[in-house]
Design a protein around this motif. Sequence first.
Motif, short mmCIF file in Angstrom:
data_model
loop_
_atom_site.label_atom_id
_atom_site.label_comp_id
_atom_site.label_asym_id
_atom_site.label_seq_id
_atom_site.Cartn_x
_atom_site.Cartn_y
_atom_site.Cartn_z
N ALA A 1 -4.30 -103.44 46.01
CA ALA A 1 -3.03 -103.13 46.67
C ALA A 1 -2.18 -104.38 46.84
O ALA A 1 -0.96 -104.36 46.65
N ALA A 2 -2.82 -105.51 47.20
CA ALA A 2 -2.09 -106.76 47.35
C ALA A 2 -1.49 -107.20 46.03
O ALA A 2 -0.36 -107.72 45.98
N GLN A 3 -2.25 -107.01 44.94
CA GLN A 3 -1.70 -107.34 43.62
C GLN A 3 -0.54 -106.44 43.26
O GLN A 3 0.52 -106.90 42.81
N MET A 4 -0.68 -105.14 43.47
CA MET A 4 0.39 -104.22 43.12
C MET A 4 1.61 -104.41 44.02
O MET A 4 2.75 -104.13 43.62
N ALA A 5 1.40 -104.90 45.24
CA ALA A 5 2.53 -105.18 46.14
C ALA A 5 3.43 -106.25 45.57
O ALA A 5 4.62 -106.31 45.91
N ASN A 6 2.89 -107.10 44.68
CA ASN A 6 3.70 -108.13 44.04
C ASN A 6 4.51 -107.59 42.88
O ASN A 6 5.27 -108.33 42.26
N PHE A 7 4.36 -106.30 42.59
CA PHE A 7 5.17 -105.62 41.57
C PHE A 7 5.95 -104.50 42.25
O PHE A 7 5.62 -103.32 42.12
N ARG B 1 4.44 -108.31 54.01
CA ARG B 1 5.42 -109.37 53.81
C ARG B 1 6.03 -109.34 52.41
O ARG B 1 7.04 -110.01 52.16
N SER B 2 5.42 -108.61 51.50
CA SER B 2 5.90 -108.57 50.12
C SER B 2 7.19 -107.78 50.01
O SER B 2 7.58 -107.04 50.92
N ALA B 3 7.86 -107.90 48.87
CA ALA B 3 9.11 -107.19 48.64
C ALA B 3 8.91 -105.68 48.60
O ALA B 3 9.85 -104.92 48.80
N SER B 4 7.68 -105.23 48.37
CA SER B 4 7.42 -103.79 48.30
C SER B 4 7.18 -103.17 49.67
O SER B 4 7.22 -101.93 49.81
N ARG B 5 6.89 -104.00 50.69
CA ARG B 5 6.57 -103.52 52.04
C ARG B 5 5.49 -102.43 51.98
O ARG B 5 5.55 -101.40 52.65
N LEU B 6 4.47 -102.68 51.19
CA LEU B 6 3.43 -101.69 50.95
C LEU B 6 2.50 -101.56 52.15
O LEU B 6 2.02 -102.55 52.70
N ALA B 7 2.23 -100.32 52.57
CA ALA B 7 1.32 -100.04 53.68
C ALA B 7 0.51 -98.80 53.34
O ALA B 7 1.01 -97.86 52.71
N PRO B 8 -0.78 -98.75 53.75
CA PRO B 8 -1.62 -97.59 53.44
C PRO B 8 -1.22 -96.35 54.24
O PRO B 8 -0.64 -96.44 55.33
N LEU C 1 -8.21 -105.71 37.15
CA LEU C 1 -7.48 -104.49 36.77
C LEU C 1 -6.01 -104.53 37.16
O LEU C 1 -5.15 -104.03 36.42
N GLY C 2 -5.68 -105.13 38.30
CA GLY C 2 -4.34 -105.02 38.85
C GLY C 2 -3.25 -105.54 37.94
O GLY C 2 -2.23 -104.87 37.70
N TRP C 3 -3.42 -106.75 37.41
CA TRP C 3 -2.37 -107.31 36.56
C TRP C 3 -2.23 -106.54 35.26
O TRP C 3 -1.13 -106.47 34.68
N LYS C 4 -3.32 -105.94 34.81
CA LYS C 4 -3.26 -105.14 33.58
C LYS C 4 -2.45 -103.87 33.80
O LYS C 4 -1.61 -103.49 32.97
N LEU C 5 -2.68 -103.20 34.94
CA LEU C 5 -1.87 -102.03 35.27
C LEU C 5 -0.39 -102.42 35.39
O LEU C 5 0.50 -101.70 34.89
N GLY C 6 -0.13 -103.56 36.02
CA GLY C 6 1.25 -104.01 36.16
C GLY C 6 1.91 -104.26 34.82
O GLY C 6 3.06 -103.85 34.59
N ALA C 7 1.21 -104.92 33.91
CA ALA C 7 1.78 -105.23 32.61
C ALA C 7 2.06 -103.97 31.79
O ALA C 7 3.09 -103.86 31.12
N VAL C 8 1.16 -102.99 31.85
CA VAL C 8 1.35 -101.75 31.10
C VAL C 8 2.47 -100.92 31.70
O VAL C 8 3.34 -100.40 30.98
#
Length: 642
Positions: free
Chosen positions: A48-54, A153-160, A373-380
């Motif tokens: 989730a922290a990785q995806m929050a950066n996308f 704090r990320s630009a996505s403001r992601l929360a569960p 896995l996270g960066w791979k999902l982001g790239a695809v």
Amino acid sequence: MQFYLNGYKTGDPFIEDPHPSVAERPGGFPEDADVLIIGCGPAGLVLAAQMANFPDIRTVVIDRKDGPLEVGQADGVACRTVELFEAFGLADRLVNEGYWVNEVCFWRPDPDDQTRIERTGRIQDVEEGLSEMPHVIVNQARMLAYLLDHMQRSASRLAPFYGLHASDIQIDTSGSSEYPVTVTLQHMKGLEETGETSTIRAKYVVGCDGSRSITRTSIGRELVGDPMNVSWGVLDALAVTDFPDVRLKCAIHSASQGSILIIPREGGYLVRFYIELDQIRDKEMLENRSVTPEKLATVANLILHPYTLEVKDVGWWAVYEIGQRLCDKFDDVPAAEMATRLPRVFIAGDACHTHSAKAGQGMNVSMNDTWNLGWKLGAVLRGMAKPELLHTYSEERQKIAKQLIDFDHEFAKMFSAHPKESGDAGIDGIDPEEFQQYFITQGRFTAGVATTYAPSMITAEAMFQHLGEGFPVGMRFHSAPVVRLADGKPDHLGHVARADGAWRLYIFADRDDPTAGDSHFRQLCEFLESDASPITRFTPAGADPDSVIDVRAIFQQGHRDLAVAKMPSVLLPKKGKFGLIDYEKMFCPDPKRGDIFELRGVNRETGCMVVVRPDQYVSHLLPLHGHEALADFFTGFLIDAT
């Protein structure tokens, strides 16, 4: 850490401006998502922290509990995991709050009186130079809190979304649906179903939902393995004791009462005790499930004799059985269909591998699963990489999990074995000196830095390894001290890489003057600025020039001997809406802390290129003149930008 790229603002600079998509989100729980993450444990929240950066990718995170974890089970944070947290800007919090595991003591029965234990060895916990980061102990709940804070704090403001349990997962394999995975969710309160249900459709689903994973069951996978029929109690306690090494990590073998692993905890007072329970002596309380902290303390006192332990307060305790189990694959695609079908559902962490807690690897390996896995999902999902890239997740991580299972089986067996004297041939048991040596030998594995990925579409054959022997292809990029050219700031080269999904190209310059037009370094930079460059080819229009391939240079000269203004433009990229120059791409050796060329075995005459994945593993190592080979490598998995 860089900020103010797109304008100065007051307040905390580490809180990013919200992405426009945040304001466009519908109220309540969404009907669809690009990525659905099931579970808020270590694996789930690193992902989730990785995806929050996308923030342009719509990520939804759910958990069956009512809120964040308050008391964690795992606590050991390997050096490699601290390196991972550095990529999120969180390592300082870990190392400042945590207990540093600096040394390990080994205890065994006194040969002159088998009822007593004696210290037999004291060693350094982590091999010198293995990592710039320490091995630390921090409550799992605190680590998860750091990750949740990063997400907020990320630009996505992601929360569960809490109180949601995935009860059914259906996959449309026809290839015609934009959201091929449909997940039915049971609403929960106090871990009990309320009767209310919801449905969400997703492009990808990642099950980080533990050893009883519904996600795993839904894709037809199962954990396979055998229990060892050994039970251990775990006790986080504030205690008064005369045991002299209570503030050191200790492996203790008694003659007949069992074994204890002592792990001091953060804060200076709390201690964790892993206490072996005997299948005969403790049979009644194990069968009746009548174990209590008081009974665990009683067993601990038997093992620690002649020392005593008086437990004053218990923070957390549990009983578990040792067993090693593993899935044969970590996604939904049968092996026979990999050529014609792409994965849509993945599993990570305890959902696909379980083992003992003795070596402290469960949380660490799980977190590295989802960072892989996270960066791979982001790239695809961003259209930057070919979808076939997603096959590499299971290929890479299942092999690492298998190595963990094999190691843990041997380590747990040795820990539970009856101690014997050195040279006692033909007698069952473990020689304590042999156990200590095994601990030393496996130190790189337990530190998390022994992972080696095999050649694949994102890991090349090591044809030029001799040019940079300290950066083995397939292994994590081993950081080293440097000095930043522009301002003379001491830094660590690996710390410049954030968890932003970008590839890194580290150019270790040859001995020639890097400002000279005929140097191999200069010619490489001219290539990287040309139309044939992979930077030009794969960077989307309007994106910052380092958003896909981030180029960094390391020179052999001192930082006062080179002029920034004479450096090529690829190392002085203009970024952001104002076209500001990034001056933090160039580095020199640090004479006070060690020359990086010497520390990492880089050939001074030729220099080299080191290509590093977004999760900090070395993908390729090339000579400076290998322009075409560099371009061909990226062509194998990236998609031309539009």
